[in-house]
Design a protein around this motif. Structure first.
Motif, PDB file in Angstrom:
ATOM      1  N   LEU A   1      -0.072   9.330  -7.676  1.00 57.62           N
ATOM      2  CA  LEU A   1       0.018   7.851  -7.664  1.00 57.62           C
ATOM      3  C   LEU A   1       1.486   7.777  -7.140  1.00 57.62           C
ATOM      4  O   LEU A   1       1.905   6.892  -6.283  1.00 57.62           O
ATOM      5  CB  LEU A   1      -0.357   7.389  -9.236  1.00 57.62           C
ATOM      6  CG  LEU A   1      -0.098   5.800  -8.958  1.00 57.62           C
ATOM      7  CD1 LEU A   1      -1.294   5.485  -8.054  1.00 57.62           C
ATOM      8  CD2 LEU A   1      -0.347   5.272 -10.305  1.00 57.62           C
ATOM      9  N   GLY A   2       2.439   8.647  -7.710  1.00 58.85           N
ATOM     10  CA  GLY A   2       4.036   8.048  -7.176  1.00 58.85           C
ATOM     11  C   GLY A   2       3.954   8.655  -5.886  1.00 58.85           C
ATOM     12  O   GLY A   2       4.766   8.001  -4.983  1.00 58.85           O
ATOM     13  N   HIS A   3       3.395   9.604  -5.278  1.00 58.26           N
ATOM     14  CA  HIS A   3       3.243  10.117  -3.781  1.00 58.26           C
ATOM     15  C   HIS A   3       2.552   8.576  -2.796  1.00 58.26           C
ATOM     16  O   HIS A   3       3.309   8.204  -1.961  1.00 58.26           O
ATOM     17  CB  HIS A   3       2.586  11.119  -3.532  1.00 58.26           C
ATOM     18  CG  HIS A   3       2.347  11.538  -2.278  1.00 58.26           C
ATOM     19  ND1 HIS A   3       2.890  12.351  -1.403  1.00 58.26           N
ATOM     20  CD2 HIS A   3       1.202  11.039  -1.221  1.00 58.26           C
ATOM     21  CE1 HIS A   3       2.414  12.391  -0.168  1.00 58.26           C
ATOM     22  NE2 HIS A   3       1.359  11.578  -0.031  1.00 58.26           N
ATOM     23  N   LYS A   4       1.451   8.424  -3.435  1.00 53.08           N
ATOM     24  CA  LYS A   4       0.801   7.318  -2.671  1.00 53.08           C
ATOM     25  C   LYS A   4       1.373   5.880  -2.765  1.00 53.08           C
ATOM     26  O   LYS A   4       1.347   5.102  -1.565  1.00 53.08           O
ATOM     27  CB  LYS A   4      -0.753   7.094  -3.295  1.00 53.08           C
ATOM     28  CG  LYS A   4      -1.540   6.007  -2.528  1.00 53.08           C
ATOM     29  CD  LYS A   4      -3.006   6.157  -3.011  1.00 53.08           C
ATOM     30  CE  LYS A   4      -3.929   5.179  -2.050  1.00 53.08           C
ATOM     31  NZ  LYS A   4      -5.247   5.255  -2.465  1.00 53.08           N
ATOM     32  N   ALA A   5       1.919   5.566  -3.702  1.00 54.71           N
ATOM     33  CA  ALA A   5       2.681   4.309  -3.863  1.00 54.71           C
ATOM     34  C   ALA A   5       3.745   4.244  -2.771  1.00 54.71           C
ATOM     35  O   ALA A   5       4.182   3.041  -2.240  1.00 54.71           O
ATOM     36  CB  ALA A   5       3.434   4.118  -5.187  1.00 54.71           C
ATOM     37  N   LEU A   6       4.512   5.127  -2.493  1.00 58.68           N
ATOM     38  CA  LEU A   6       5.521   5.448  -1.326  1.00 58.68           C
ATOM     39  C   LEU A   6       4.781   5.475  -0.068  1.00 58.68           C
ATOM     40  O   LEU A   6       5.350   4.936   0.987  1.00 58.68           O
ATOM     41  CB  LEU A   6       6.660   6.259  -1.668  1.00 58.68           C
ATOM     42  CG  LEU A   6       8.045   6.283  -0.766  1.00 58.68           C
ATOM     43  CD1 LEU A   6       8.287   4.938  -0.465  1.00 58.68           C
ATOM     44  CD2 LEU A   6       8.734   7.530  -1.004  1.00 58.68           C
ATOM     45  N   ALA A   7       3.916   6.350  -0.016  1.00 59.63           N
ATOM     46  CA  ALA A   7       3.144   6.608   1.334  1.00 59.63           C
ATOM     47  C   ALA A   7       2.428   5.551   2.150  1.00 59.63           C
ATOM     48  O   ALA A   7       2.660   5.465   3.394  1.00 59.63           O
ATOM     49  CB  ALA A   7       2.008   7.838   0.955  1.00 59.63           C
TER      50      ALA A   7
END
Length: 324
Positions: free
Chosen positions: A59-65
């Motif tokens: 989720l941390g990855h996707k939030a910025l991605a």
């Protein structure tokens, strides 16, 4: 743990691109001479954009991605971002995983966290991202011209396939679901391709809500129409290359729905004049990103779908609607 302790422990690091980062009432950010700031915001809401049991690192990855994908569509180089985070409670293992995924992608793209806000409430993540692009070189939605080729990067439809399986609408072999879920939860922002397409693409947009729905925004902004080869687009679903795909036995309608209107792909849809095909190929090679030519921009407004034989395909593929 209080708000400021939480921020200090999980979301504070030294900054190098910003003049002033986390810790004051405002951050200070200045683009290089001759550059413009590109700014975009995206919000992820639990139950609407992600499942409650999603891996916090993913989720941390996707939030910025999803935000970096907007910069990619503009041809902007990432600089910094802010994070507004509402949390039901302070869950330190969850925060550690979320921060780990966030920092990993931020470091990959040299994008610094420079501020934001935290509060208690339903899980909600809002990131505002800042990039820079040379004056006059930003990729816009409004530049498509009749006769331009229409391209899309990477693959389409796998995120929607995973979503359908996770919702219980379809059954997938375990290896197919694992690969598709990776595309849903850890999309790859095409920043390098966006940078390489500056001066090459006539228009661009990231595919977040579904190919046809997002392409329609380019067409509307450009006052144009398009013809899409659904046969080519349908073969862009990555699972076609998976050995277990045939056992799933999905019909062409299911595949078209996933690839043409699936959403959560975070690929780039863009247009370019036919005489720039070599330049598009060079941009794809330089950015290590595959691209596929899937259609043509038309002077007459409207979206035409055709099959491999050129016969019309009914347009009945609805993209994601934020307010259904």
């Amino acid at each position: 743990m209080g708000e400021f302790d939480l921020i200090a422990r999980y979301f504070t690091r030294p900054v190098h691109k910003a003049a002033l980062g986390v810790g004051d009432d405002c951050a200070l950010l200045a683009p290089a001479p001759g550059m413009q700031l590109a700014i975009s915001s995206d919000m992820l809401v639990e139950g609407r954009h992600f499942f409650a049991d999603v891996d916090p690192e993913a989720l941390g990855h996707k939030a910025l991605a999803v935000n970096l994908s907007d910069l990619a569509a503009c041809g902007a180089r990432p600089l910094a971002f802010t994070l507004a985070l509402a949390l039901p409670r302070v869950d330190e293992p969850w925060l550690a995983g979320f921060a780990r995924g966030l920092w990993a992608l931020a470091d990959e793209h040299g994008c610094e966290l420079i501020g934001g806000d935290t509060t208690q409430g339903p899980l909600n993540i809002c990131i505002t991202v800042f990039g820079e692009v040379p004056v006059g070189q930003a990729l816009l939605r409004s530049g498509a011209q009749p006769g331009d080729d229409i391209y899309v990067s990477g693959t389409l439809g796998d995120a929607r396939l995973a979503l359908e399986a996770l919702l219980g609408h379809i059954t997938l072999p375990a290896d197919v679901l694992a690969r598709a879920r990776q595309r849903l939860e850890r999309p790859t922002p095409r920043v390098a391709l966006g940078l390489a397409l500056r001066g090459v693409a006539s228009s661009a947009m990231d595919v977040s809500d579904g190919l046809l729905g997002d392409l329609s925004h380019i067409l509307k902004a450009s006052g144009a129409g398009a013809r899409i080869d659904t046969h080519v687009a349908s073969f862009l679903i990555a699972q076609q290359a998976n050995d277990s795909w045939t056992s799933a036995r999905f019909d062409s309608e299911m595949v078209r729905q996933c690839t043409l209107a699936g959403g959560d792909d975070y690929e780039l849809a863009f247009t370019a004049p036919p005489e720039r095909r070599d330049a598009v190929a060079a941009a794809a090679q330089a950015s290590h990103t595959p691209v596929s030519r899937i259609g043509t921009v038309l002077a007459q407004p409207g979206l035409q779908l055709v099959d491999a034989a050129g016969a019309p395909v009914p347009h009945r593929y609805a993209s994601f609607n934020h307010f259904p």
